[in-house]
Structure formats: C-alpha cells, structure tokens
Design an enzyme around this catalytic site. Structure first.
Site, PDB file in Angstrom:
ATOM      1  N   PHE A   1       0.866  -1.185   0.000  1.00  0.00           N
ATOM      2  CA  PHE A   1       0.000   0.000   0.000  1.00  0.00           C
ATOM      3  C   PHE A   1       0.896   1.225   0.000  1.00  0.00           C
ATOM      4  O   PHE A   1       1.718   1.414   0.896  1.00  0.00           O
ATOM      5  CB  PHE A   1      -0.923   0.023   1.227  1.00  0.00           C
TER       6      PHE A   1
ATOM      7  N   ASP B   1       9.463   2.376   1.502  1.00  0.00           N
ATOM      8  CA  ASP B   1       8.304   3.168   1.931  1.00  0.00           C
ATOM      9  C   ASP B   1       8.189   2.977   3.446  1.00  0.00           C
ATOM     10  O   ASP B   1       7.716   1.947   3.925  1.00  0.00           O
ATOM     11  CB  ASP B   1       7.043   2.682   1.210  1.00  0.00           C
TER      12      ASP B   1
ATOM     13  N   LYS C   1       3.064   9.906   8.349  1.00  0.00           N
ATOM     14  CA  LYS C   1       2.432   9.477   9.590  1.00  0.00           C
ATOM     15  C   LYS C   1       3.075  10.077  10.846  1.00  0.00           C
ATOM     16  O   LYS C   1       2.862  11.235  11.143  1.00  0.00           O
ATOM     17  CB  LYS C   1       2.394   7.952   9.657  1.00  0.00           C
TER      18      LYS C   1
HETATM   19  N1  PLP Z   1       2.553   4.216   2.371  1.00  0.00           N
HETATM   20  C1  PLP Z   1       2.224   3.428   3.399  1.00  0.00           C
HETATM   21  C2  PLP Z   1       3.111   2.290   3.768  1.00  0.00           C
HETATM   22  C3  PLP Z   1       1.057   3.694   4.142  1.00  0.00           C
HETATM   23  O1  PLP Z   1       0.734   2.897   5.166  1.00  0.00           O
HETATM   24  C4  PLP Z   1       0.245   4.778   3.773  1.00  0.00           C
HETATM   25  C5  PLP Z   1      -1.002   5.066   4.498  1.00  0.00           C
HETATM   26  O2  PLP Z   1      -1.543   4.290   5.236  1.00  0.00           O
HETATM   27  C6  PLP Z   1       0.638   5.571   2.684  1.00  0.00           C
HETATM   28  C7  PLP Z   1       1.804   5.263   2.011  1.00  0.00           C
HETATM   29  C8  PLP Z   1      -0.190   6.749   2.262  1.00  0.00           C
HETATM   30  O3  PLP Z   1      -0.055   7.763   3.191  1.00  0.00           O
HETATM   31  P1  PLP Z   1      -1.061   9.019   3.174  1.00  0.00           P
HETATM   32  O4  PLP Z   1      -2.411   8.504   3.518  1.00  0.00           O
HETATM   33  O5  PLP Z   1      -0.493   9.953   4.198  1.00  0.00           O
HETATM   34  O6  PLP Z   1      -1.008   9.594   1.805  1.00  0.00           O
END
Ligand code: PLP
Length: 393
Positions: free
Chosen positions: A135, A220, A249
């Site tokens: 994700f 990520d 986050k």
């Molecule tokens: N990458 C990862 C691993 C995530 O868990 C998330 C959100 O849960 C995102 C990217 C996307 O982040 P945002 O919702 O701040 O755009």
C-alpha cells in the site's frame, strides 16, 4: 453536540469516502481519547499510526503553541531554519548521507520518490517494481504503485511503469527486472497488506541485485518510520541503506507532514523548479517534528518499544494459546497483527464497544499500532478487553 448530530452533518456535507464508527472523537491525551459524549476509549491505533507519541503530547503541543505566535508558514523560496535543523536531525538518525524534501502526506512523499527515480533513470529507465499486497497511497501514481487491485477499481487508466511481484519472493522479483527498470520499492513490514514482515535474506538479496544492476532501493517507511519498529527506521533492522526513503504518519506527531530523503547521488539529480510543495516543511510542522524526535530520544522510547513489544506479543500469544480462533501473531516493534480464522469484524466491533480502539484489515487481521510511549498497564487493560471479546464471540 452528540455523536449522532455529527453523523447527520456528515451525511449531508462530507463526501462519502470513509466508513465510520459511530463515534465523534473530541479530545485525547496519551493513549486515551474521549468522544463528544465523554465516553472514554483506550487507543491502540492512535490516528492510524500518526499520533506516534499518543494524543496531544505535551512537548509537541508546546512547540506548536510557541511557533504559532512567531510564524506559521513561509514560502519555500526563503530559508527556514527549522526545516534545516529538522533535515539535519533526520539525516543523523537515518545514518545515511542524504538530503531531505518535505511535503504533507505519505502519498506525496512517494510521488517525490517516483520522480527522483525517474530522474535518476535519465529518461531511459523508468519502471518501478513494487510488491503484491503493498500500500503506497491514493494519488494516481501511488495507487499505480500499490499492489492491491481493490483500491484501483474505477480509476484507470493508471500510470504506466509499475510492475508488481509477490512479496518475499526473490526469484519472481529478479525475473521481472529488465533494461528499463530503475527501482524496487517496498514496505519492509507491509502494514495495510496485513502486517507482513520481509525476510532478512530476501532484503539482502534485493540489495545485492540493486548494486549489480544499478537499481534504486526505495523503502516506503510511511508507516514503519520514526521508531515504529523499535529502530528509527525499519531498514535499520535489516542492516541495509536504501537509496530513497519515504516518511509521513508519525513524523509530525499528529500534524500533517511527509518527507522523502535520498542518498546524495540520487538527491543531487533534482534541480530548482523540478519539484515543490507549497505547504511542505512549514515552520509550525517542522517545530512539531523536532519535538517528536527530541521526545523519542530524551525518553528513550525506542527501548520502550522494544521491551513492550515483546510483552504485548507475549500477551497476545497467550490469547492465541487459549483461543482456537486466533491463528497468528506477527509483526515488528509496535506494528503488530493478530490474525483470526473467522469473526474479525465481530471482534473489532466488540473491542470498540468495550472501549478499545484497534484496526481491522483484510477482514481477519486485527492491527495494533500503539503509541511509542504507551504504558504497560494500558497494554494489560487492552488484553483484558480483548480476552473478554474473544470469549464472547
Ligand atoms: N505508504 C504506506 C506504507 C502507508 O501505510 C500509507 C497510508 O496508510 C501511505 C503510504 C499513504 O499515506 P497518506 O495517507 O499519508 O497519503
């Protein structure tokens, strides 16, 4: 106002993008939150992993208050000493010679990573391999990178150049690299995908492949970063240095912030005008983020995560031993999943009804992302509730 009043306003005025619990949270302190009707909840999933020091941590609050009275926002065409100090701290804890770009969210941080990778590929190499069940966010590029079809329905055509391979399968990954591949991107612990931890050897092999083929390793760390896994960054559990790391986050302790940092040779591909974000790294969010790093250091919170993670996993494993319904406990640091064979939704709702906030993903994985400073007695309380709910279902 009551919870129901808010629900009514939402149905008329707010776009219907989220499912909601029938609770309107109004106040929080540490791992506790209260709704508009003064019901109290123990929060083991604070702010979807954002409130990494719990709700309204005092140092973050005082930094924000203090900074708000000085200057809230400035354009990125002026120097911002708080952004400079924060970048210096991030590079120090990252232990990688790198440069930082600040933005506002995880998806935006990933967009920055994709652009850096394409720049590094100099127009000849542009493909990025990501993992099934990953994700990476909801913007069109980060959605294209995401390895879960359910999020993509209705939004095609997506961006070209993203390939997906099974997680923890090195041979499949190696086979899909071609002359146009520029990067491999993954979460070292998949969060939304079900708390799936990368194998140590798999990561070593990817790193070697990246060196041999001049591929960028993009981590990520939007969810795993900032101490979540018991180290500042999850890659430090795997003894590797990624070329690009994305964060969001927890970095701002609750205020919206994202960041991408890249090794100098990659970061130096970018020139003025190629990338920007109006709000990125404004004084007020940088001040909050500085308070987050200072608090994690001064309160030795990485130790707290390592100690209490073992404790929480142990207590969950006791439940697994007692309830046949529980099939697996996994995770790293304070990123923990409890897989159940059935009744995931009932358990999740039962926890909420009993005052415990957690998360459910894929219908059968209960997720815990507690604040790094949670107390042992709060873990004990959560286990009592979970025990009661498991007994009831
Ligand atoms: N990458 C990862 C691993 C995530 O868990 C998330 C959100 O849960 C995102 C990217 C996307 O982040 P945002 O919702 O701040 O755009």
């Amino acid at each position: 106002m009551k919870n129901r009043d808010v629900e009514r306003l939402y149905s008329k005025y707010i776009m219907n993008t989220y499912t909601h619990l029938p609770i309107s949270l109004a106040r929080g302190k540490g791992s506790r939150v209260w709704d508009l009707e003064q019901n109290e909840y123990l929060d083991l999933f604070p702010g979807w992993g954002v409130s990494i020091l719990g709700h309204s941590p005092s140092k973050v609050v005082s930094h924000i208050r203090n900074q708000a009275g000085k200057i809230i926002h400035i354009s990125n065409n002026y120097y911002n000493h708080l952004q400079a100090k924060l970048a210096q701290k991030i590079v120090k804890i990252a232990q990688i010679d790198s440069k930082v770009f600040f933005c506002n969210s995880g998806a935006e941080a990933n967009e920055g990573a994709f652009k850096l990778a394409r720049l590094y590929g100099s127009g000849k190499r542009y493909k990025i391999i990501t993992m099934n069940d990953s994700f990476h966010g909801r913007t069109l590029a980060s959605l294209s990178a995401t390895g879960q079809e359910k999020y993509k329905e209705c939004f095609g055509p997506l961006l070209e150049g993203f390939m997906h391979v099974p997680f923890n399968d090195f041979e499949a990954l190696k086979m899909s690299v071609d002359d146009e591949t520029v990067a491999i991107m993954l979460e070292l612990v998949q969060g939304e995908g079900g708390v799936n931890v990368a194998n140590y050897d798999y990561i070593q092999k990817i790193k070697k492949l990246c060196s041999e083929r001049d591929l960028l390793f993009i981590a990520d760390e939007v969810q795993t970063g900032m101490g979540r896994t018991g180290k500042w960054f999850a890659y430090q559990n795997f003894d590797i240095e990624p070329d690009i790391v994305t964060l969001a986050k927890g970095i701002g302790g609750g205020v919206p912030m994202g960041a991408v940092f890249a090794k100098d040779r990659v970061a130096d591909c970018i020139k003025p005008g190629m990338h920007a974000s109006t709000f990125g790294g404004s004084p007020i969010v940088c001040k909050a983020a500085l308070a987050v790093i200072d608090t994690i250091m001064s309160k030795n919170l990485l130790n707290n995560v390592n100690n209490l993670s073992k404790y929480l996993k142990g207590r969950l494993s006791d439940l697994k031993a007692r309830y046949d319904l529980v099939s697996d406990i996994r995770g790293v640091g304070f990123m923990i999943g409890m897989e159940v064979k059935d009744k995931g939704r009932e358990i999740f709702e039962g926890c909420v009804a009993n005052g415990l906030l957690i998360n459910l993903t894929h219908g059968n994985i209960l997720r815990f992302l507690p604040a790094l400073n949670i107390k042992k007695k709060d873990i004990d309380k959560a286990i009592v509730i979970l025990d009661r709910v498991l007994k009831e279902v």
